[in-house]
Each structure stands twice: as C-alpha cells, then as structure tokens.
Design a protein around this motif. Structure first.
Motif, PDB file in Angstrom:
ATOM      1  N   GLU A 118       2.163   1.361  -6.785  1.00 56.01           N
ATOM      2  CA  GLU A 118       2.958   0.248  -7.305  1.00 56.01           C
ATOM      3  C   GLU A 118       2.849  -1.006  -6.435  1.00 56.01           C
ATOM      4  O   GLU A 118       3.384  -2.057  -6.797  1.00 56.01           O
ATOM      5  N   ILE A 119       2.193  -0.883  -5.283  1.00 56.27           N
ATOM      6  CA  ILE A 119       2.022  -2.029  -4.380  1.00 56.27           C
ATOM      7  C   ILE A 119       0.654  -2.640  -4.660  1.00 56.27           C
ATOM      8  O   ILE A 119      -0.374  -2.038  -4.374  1.00 56.27           O
ATOM      9  N   ARG A 120       0.649  -3.826  -5.225  1.00 59.11           N
ATOM     10  CA  ARG A 120      -0.609  -4.443  -5.661  1.00 59.11           C
ATOM     11  C   ARG A 120      -0.733  -5.846  -5.063  1.00 59.11           C
ATOM     12  O   ARG A 120      -0.359  -6.837  -5.689  1.00 59.11           O
ATOM     13  N   PRO A 121      -1.241  -5.946  -3.837  1.00 60.44           N
ATOM     14  CA  PRO A 121      -1.401  -7.270  -3.226  1.00 60.44           C
ATOM     15  C   PRO A 121      -2.401  -8.127  -4.001  1.00 60.44           C
ATOM     16  O   PRO A 121      -3.479  -7.651  -4.373  1.00 60.44           O
ATOM     17  N   THR A 122      -2.029  -9.357  -4.261  1.00 59.52           N
ATOM     18  CA  THR A 122      -2.908 -10.286  -4.972  1.00 59.52           C
ATOM     19  C   THR A 122      -2.899 -11.628  -4.248  1.00 59.52           C
ATOM     20  O   THR A 122      -2.013 -11.921  -3.448  1.00 59.52           O
ATOM     21  N   GLY A 123      -3.880 -12.461  -4.564  1.00 57.79           N
ATOM     22  CA  GLY A 123      -3.931 -13.806  -3.998  1.00 57.79           C
ATOM     23  C   GLY A 123      -5.351 -14.234  -3.710  1.00 57.79           C
ATOM     24  O   GLY A 123      -6.269 -13.405  -3.661  1.00 57.79           O
ATOM     25  N   ASP A 124      -5.514 -15.526  -3.524  1.00 55.01           N
ATOM     26  CA  ASP A 124      -6.841 -16.092  -3.273  1.00 55.01           C
ATOM     27  C   ASP A 124      -7.106 -16.341  -1.790  1.00 55.01           C
ATOM     28  O   ASP A 124      -8.248 -16.600  -1.400  1.00 55.01           O
ATOM     29  N   GLU A 148       6.007  -8.705  -0.243  1.00 54.77           N
ATOM     30  CA  GLU A 148       6.964  -8.774  -1.349  1.00 54.77           C
ATOM     31  C   GLU A 148       6.850  -7.559  -2.262  1.00 54.77           C
ATOM     32  O   GLU A 148       7.865  -7.026  -2.740  1.00 54.77           O
ATOM     33  N   SER A 149       5.613  -7.113  -2.512  1.00 57.96           N
ATOM     34  CA  SER A 149       5.415  -5.961  -3.379  1.00 57.96           C
ATOM     35  C   SER A 149       5.934  -4.685  -2.728  1.00 57.96           C
ATOM     36  O   SER A 149       6.533  -3.827  -3.395  1.00 57.96           O
ATOM     37  N   THR A 150       5.723  -4.544  -1.417  1.00 59.57           N
ATOM     38  CA  THR A 150       6.250  -3.378  -0.710  1.00 59.57           C
ATOM     39  C   THR A 150       7.768  -3.365  -0.765  1.00 59.57           C
ATOM     40  O   THR A 150       8.388  -2.326  -1.021  1.00 59.57           O
ATOM     41  N   ARG A 151       8.363  -4.512  -0.525  1.00 62.35           N
ATOM     42  CA  ARG A 151       9.834  -4.596  -0.577  1.00 62.35           C
ATOM     43  C   ARG A 151      10.350  -4.242  -1.964  1.00 62.35           C
ATOM     44  O   ARG A 151      11.335  -3.501  -2.114  1.00 62.35           O
ATOM     45  N   HIS A 152       9.706  -4.754  -2.988  1.00 66.60           N
ATOM     46  CA  HIS A 152      10.133  -4.446  -4.359  1.00 66.60           C
ATOM     47  C   HIS A 152      10.038  -2.942  -4.622  1.00 66.60           C
ATOM     48  O   HIS A 152      10.943  -2.350  -5.220  1.00 66.60           O
ATOM     49  N   THR A 153       8.954  -2.314  -4.174  1.00 66.94           N
ATOM     50  CA  THR A 153       8.770  -0.884  -4.394  1.00 66.94           C
ATOM     51  C   THR A 153       9.843  -0.075  -3.673  1.00 66.94           C
ATOM     52  O   THR A 153      10.359   0.910  -4.206  1.00 66.94           O
TER      53      THR A 153
END
Length: 226
Positions: A76-82, A93-98
């Motif tokens: 469920e942790i999906r790091p994204t960005g350029d 942020e994704s880790t915290r949300h999970t």
C-alpha cells in the motif's frame, strides 16, 4: 528457505480453499480490529474456518505470518514523484497513511530489514529516485526519512491509544492539566517553554508531520547541494 522463495502447497480438494494470501488477509482483519495480540495461528484458522494444523502447510510460524502481514502493508506504500524530494515526501506520507489504516503496522516498523517482494519494490523505487545524490549518501538519506516517519507515527499512535484507554481527548487533557502548567510557568523557571506554549501556533498532527518532514528534506537538500 525463506517464505518468499518457498512454494505454496498444491491445491487439494477441501471444503475451504486456502492460500498464503487468504491467511494473511485474515490475520490483517484480526489485527485491524483488535491489534497484534489478536493474531495467532489458532485465531487465524478460526477466522478461516479451517484446522490450525492446515496453516502450517503454508507458513512455519507466527513470525513468518507477521513478515507476510508487513509485506502486504508495504504493497500500500507507493512512492511517486519526478524528483528525489517528491519521492521521499511521498514515501513518508504514504507510510504514515498506511500506518493509520493499519495501526498494528507501527509496532512492526523499524525492526529487522523487510525483504518481502513489496518492501523490496518500494525500496527500489525510492533508491532509484536518489540516483545522483552520491552512492554513499543513499542509505543514510533513506534511513533518516524512515526514522523520522517511524518516530512521528509511533507518537501519533501512542497518543490515540492513550486517548482510547483514558477517554481523555486533547481538549479534556488541556482542561485538566492547563492549570498545573500555568502554575509552573508562573514560577519563571521555564521562559522558553512558556513563550512557545503561549504564543506559537498550535498545529494539528497533519501540520506537525508536514513541517517536520520539510525541515528534514531541507537539511538533506542542503547537504546534497554542498
């Protein structure tokens, strides 16, 4: 052989179909509802309506089950960005949300390295984004962000658990302990704390996490740019 490389048993006729995925999902349902103390092979078997011994065809121990649960959370942790900064921010942020979706996850973060396929895929995407920051700086940089996130989310979860255990939310806590703090500050022994408590903005958990993370990323950027 690690569970990630050990093949599952072949399907066989049975009243209830079984797989590692079904076992892990059942364990996660129990943990989401009642915490890690609610997870045992016996309770998972009851949840799936199978005999406990049948689970041992798929996993060897509770420790393996916990490893599988953690890896399912990493899916469920999906790091994204350029840019590296966007990816690290997204990771945090994704880790915290999970963690807030699966409170038990906070108790299992930060221990031994996670080597499941989803954890490795998450690590690969993050490390790939850090290409160019210097090979020796990659793991300390990722480690610094992970340490910040783990500390922040564990503090948040601890606060939520304390609130549930005592029935005392932030407003009630302030009402009960506010007079004590005012008396202590009136002594003049804590001028810096008194000023911050009285005059600084009172941020919520989201704002506190975001500002702390940006401070950390600013420091990483300053080091990289040197």
């Amino acid at each position: 052989m690690l569970v990630w490389e050990r093949p599952e048993p072949q399907e066989r006729p049975a009243p209830v179909p079984l797989s590692r995925e079904r076992i892990v999902r059942a364990a996660i349902r129990l943990a989401d509802a009642d915490g890690l103390d609610a997870v045992s092979l016996r309770k998972v078997a009851t949840e799936l309506d199978v005999r406990p011994m049948r689970l041992y065809s798929y996993i060897d121990s509770k420790d393996e089950l916990l490893d599988l649960m953690v890896d399912a959370a990493y899916a469920e942790i999906r790091p994204t960005g350029d840019t590296w900064r966007e990816v690290l921010r997204s990771l945090a942020e994704s880790t915290r949300h999970t963690v807030h979706e699966h409170e038990w996850f906070a108790d299992l973060l930060g221990g031994r390295p996670q080597l499941g396929p989803h954890a490795l895929a998450c690590g690969e995407s993050v490390v790939a984004a850090l290409d160019g920051v210097g090979l020796d700086a990659v793991m300390p940089t990722v480690g610094a962000v992970n340490a910040y996130v783990i500390g922040a989310v564990r503090r948040e979860i601890a606060g939520q658990r304390a609130e549930r255990a005592t029935g005392m939310d932030e407003k009630r806590w302030q009402a009960e302990l506010g007079p004590y703090l005012r008396r202590q500050f009136a002594t003049g022994r804590f001028p810096a704390l008194s000023t911050v408590v009285r005059d600084a903005a009172h941020l919520d958990a989201d704002e506190t996490f975001r500002i702390g993370l940006e401070c950390l990323l600013d420091g990483i950027e300053a080091r990289i740019s040197r």
